[in-house]
Motif scaffolding. Structure first.
Motif, PDB file in Angstrom:
ATOM      1  N   LEU A 103      45.446  29.203  11.641  1.00  0.00           N
ATOM      2  CA  LEU A 103      45.699  30.426  12.395  1.00  0.00           C
ATOM      3  C   LEU A 103      46.722  30.161  13.507  1.00  0.00           C
ATOM      4  N   ALA A 104      46.569  29.023  14.202  1.00  0.00           N
ATOM      5  CA  ALA A 104      47.516  28.673  15.264  1.00  0.00           C
ATOM      6  C   ALA A 104      48.928  28.483  14.702  1.00  0.00           C
ATOM      7  N   ALA A 105      49.025  27.909  13.502  1.00  0.00           N
ATOM      8  CA  ALA A 105      50.333  27.712  12.885  1.00  0.00           C
ATOM      9  C   ALA A 105      50.997  29.054  12.563  1.00  0.00           C
ATOM     10  N   ILE A 106      50.198  30.025  12.171  1.00  0.00           N
ATOM     11  CA  ILE A 106      50.738  31.361  11.900  1.00  0.00           C
ATOM     12  C   ILE A 106      51.330  31.954  13.171  1.00  0.00           C
ATOM     13  N   TYR A 107      50.635  31.810  14.283  1.00  0.00           N
ATOM     14  CA  TYR A 107      51.125  32.368  15.541  1.00  0.00           C
ATOM     15  C   TYR A 107      52.346  31.620  16.049  1.00  0.00           C
ATOM     16  N   ARG A 108      52.397  30.305  15.801  1.00  0.00           N
ATOM     17  CA  ARG A 108      53.598  29.544  16.196  1.00  0.00           C
ATOM     18  C   ARG A 108      54.806  30.029  15.384  1.00  0.00           C
ATOM     19  N   ALA A 109      54.585  30.304  14.082  1.00  0.00           N
ATOM     20  CA  ALA A 109      55.677  30.776  13.241  1.00  0.00           C
ATOM     21  C   ALA A 109      56.180  32.143  13.688  1.00  0.00           C
ATOM     22  N   ARG A 110      55.343  32.881  14.398  1.00  0.00           N
ATOM     23  CA  ARG A 110      55.735  34.206  14.883  1.00  0.00           C
ATOM     24  C   ARG A 110      56.389  34.157  16.258  1.00  0.00           C
ATOM     25  N   GLY A 111      56.494  32.959  16.815  1.00  0.00           N
ATOM     26  CA  GLY A 111      57.245  32.827  18.051  1.00  0.00           C
ATOM     27  C   GLY A 111      56.468  32.373  19.263  1.00  0.00           C
ATOM     28  N   LEU A 112      55.153  32.165  19.161  1.00  0.00           N
ATOM     29  CA  LEU A 112      54.391  31.704  20.304  1.00  0.00           C
ATOM     30  C   LEU A 112      54.559  30.200  20.484  1.00  0.00           C
ATOM     31  N   SER A 113      54.414  29.754  21.710  1.00  0.00           N
ATOM     32  CA  SER A 113      54.469  28.315  21.971  1.00  0.00           C
ATOM     33  C   SER A 113      53.226  27.661  21.390  1.00  0.00           C
ATOM     34  N   GLN A 114      53.264  26.347  21.248  1.00  0.00           N
ATOM     35  CA  GLN A 114      52.140  25.639  20.647  1.00  0.00           C
ATOM     36  C   GLN A 114      50.866  25.854  21.453  1.00  0.00           C
ATOM     37  N   ALA A 115      50.978  25.776  22.788  1.00  0.00           N
ATOM     38  CA  ALA A 115      49.798  25.928  23.644  1.00  0.00           C
ATOM     39  C   ALA A 115      49.244  27.350  23.564  1.00  0.00           C
ATOM     40  N   THR A 116      50.139  28.327  23.611  1.00  0.00           N
ATOM     41  CA  THR A 116      49.692  29.723  23.543  1.00  0.00           C
ATOM     42  C   THR A 116      49.092  30.034  22.186  1.00  0.00           C
ATOM     43  N   ALA A 117      49.739  29.565  21.120  1.00  0.00           N
ATOM     44  CA  ALA A 117      49.226  29.810  19.769  1.00  0.00           C
ATOM     45  C   ALA A 117      47.842  29.211  19.595  1.00  0.00           C
ATOM     46  N   ALA A 118      47.640  28.008  20.117  1.00  0.00           N
ATOM     47  CA  ALA A 118      46.330  27.364  20.010  1.00  0.00           C
ATOM     48  C   ALA A 118      45.273  28.137  20.793  1.00  0.00           C
ATOM     49  N   ALA A 119      45.662  28.645  21.974  1.00  0.00           N
ATOM     50  CA  ALA A 119      44.712  29.403  22.788  1.00  0.00           C
ATOM     51  C   ALA A 119      44.342  30.719  22.114  1.00  0.00           C
ATOM     52  N   VAL A 120      45.340  31.393  21.572  1.00  0.00           N
ATOM     53  CA  VAL A 120      45.076  32.663  20.884  1.00  0.00           C
ATOM     54  C   VAL A 120      44.187  32.433  19.669  1.00  0.00           C
ATOM     55  N   ALA A 121      44.498  31.422  18.881  1.00  0.00           N
ATOM     56  CA  ALA A 121      43.690  31.115  17.702  1.00  0.00           C
ATOM     57  C   ALA A 121      42.254  30.788  18.093  1.00  0.00           C
ATOM     58  N   ARG A 122      42.089  30.037  19.170  1.00  0.00           N
ATOM     59  CA  ARG A 122      40.745  29.658  19.614  1.00  0.00           C
ATOM     60  C   ARG A 122      39.942  30.877  20.063  1.00  0.00           C
ATOM     61  N   GLU A 123      40.577  31.750  20.840  1.00  0.00           N
ATOM     62  CA  GLU A 123      39.869  32.918  21.350  1.00  0.00           C
ATOM     63  C   GLU A 123      39.543  33.917  20.241  1.00  0.00           C
ATOM     64  N   LEU A 124      40.489  34.138  19.330  1.00  0.00           N
ATOM     65  CA  LEU A 124      40.228  35.064  18.237  1.00  0.00           C
ATOM     66  C   LEU A 124      39.183  34.506  17.278  1.00  0.00           C
ATOM     67  N   THR A 125      39.191  33.196  17.076  1.00  0.00           N
ATOM     68  CA  THR A 125      38.189  32.577  16.216  1.00  0.00           C
ATOM     69  C   THR A 125      36.804  32.727  16.823  1.00  0.00           C
TER      70      THR A 125
END
Length: 234
Positions: A103-125
């Motif tokens: 999920l974090a990799a999907i958000y990184r591919a959409r333009g989020l930074s690695q830290a932000t993508a990981a945080a978003v993936a963690r919270e949504l999970t």
């Protein structure tokens, strides 16, 4: 799975695609197929009884066929969606960490930074892991989910209503003017359908209308040519 809107009083037009596609398809097919058949029969024989029987049979058979076809095809789509969702649920239960990383990799591919993508993936999970994967990995949403019964009813009902227009025109037309009356009514109905479909989907009015009318006229002309060429009901 919920999919709240930031502006519920002004919904996106894409939310209408499920029923709108089936409704426009049903109405368009109803006008074209029944009008074309009436024109083809009228080109072969001027007998009003044969024309009305053929048109009535086409209306009933076409409505049932459209409804059944929509239900079967959309049911197949719904089955595929359900299978993918079940696979995601199994993967989340078996390898939750890998799925969160995906999920974090999907958000990184959409333009989020690695830290932000990981945080978003963690919270949504933590909130709704399956919902996040269904939405962001599979591209499915509540508004665009396959609804077989809705598609079948929309297609069958609009086919029947639209097909009745050329049939009534053939019944009301004076003898010798059935073809001309049906063509005129069918072209006008197709223009109205194209305009309504464009308005409902917020599409450009003129191209949508011309597309519907153009293909309808082509179908009617081809059927009339066959009727005149062979002198048989088609």
């Amino acid at each position: 799975m919920t999919d709240p809107s930031a502006h519920p009083d002004d919904p996106h037009y894409v939310h209408r695609t499920g029923w709108l596609r089936a409704a426009v398809l049903g109405a368009n097919d109803g006008i074209i197929s029944v009008a074309s058949l009436i024109i083809g029969v009228a080109a072969a024989t001027p007998e009003r009884g044969a024309i009305l029987i053929a048109g009535s049979a086409a209306l009933i058979a076409g409505a049932m066929s459209m409804a059944a076809g929509e239900y079967i095809s959309v049911s197949s789509q719904a089955d595929s969606e359900s299978a993918d969702i079940a696979r995601e649920a199994e993967a989340l239960a078996a390898t939750p960490a890998d799925e969160e990383a995906e999920l974090a990799a999907i958000y990184r591919a959409r333009g989020l930074s690695q830290a932000t993508a990981a945080a978003v993936a963690r919270e949504l999970t933590a909130k709704d892991a399956l919902g996040a994967h269904v939405r962001d990995e599979l591209g499915l949403s509540e508004h665009l989910a396959a609804r077989p019964l809705q598609a079948a009813l929309a297609s069958g009902a609009t086919f029947s209503a639209a097909a009745a227009v050329p049939l009534v025109a053939a019944w009301a037309a004076p003898a010798g003017a059935i073809m001309a009356s049906v063509v005129a009514v069918a072209v006008l109905s197709l223009a109205v359908l194209g305009a309504l479909g464009a308005r409902a989907g917020a599409a450009p009015l003129v191209p949508a209308t011309l597309r519907v009318v153009g293909w309808g006229v082509f179908a009617m002309a081809a059927t009339a040519a066959v009727g005149r060429l062979f002198g048989v009901s088609v």
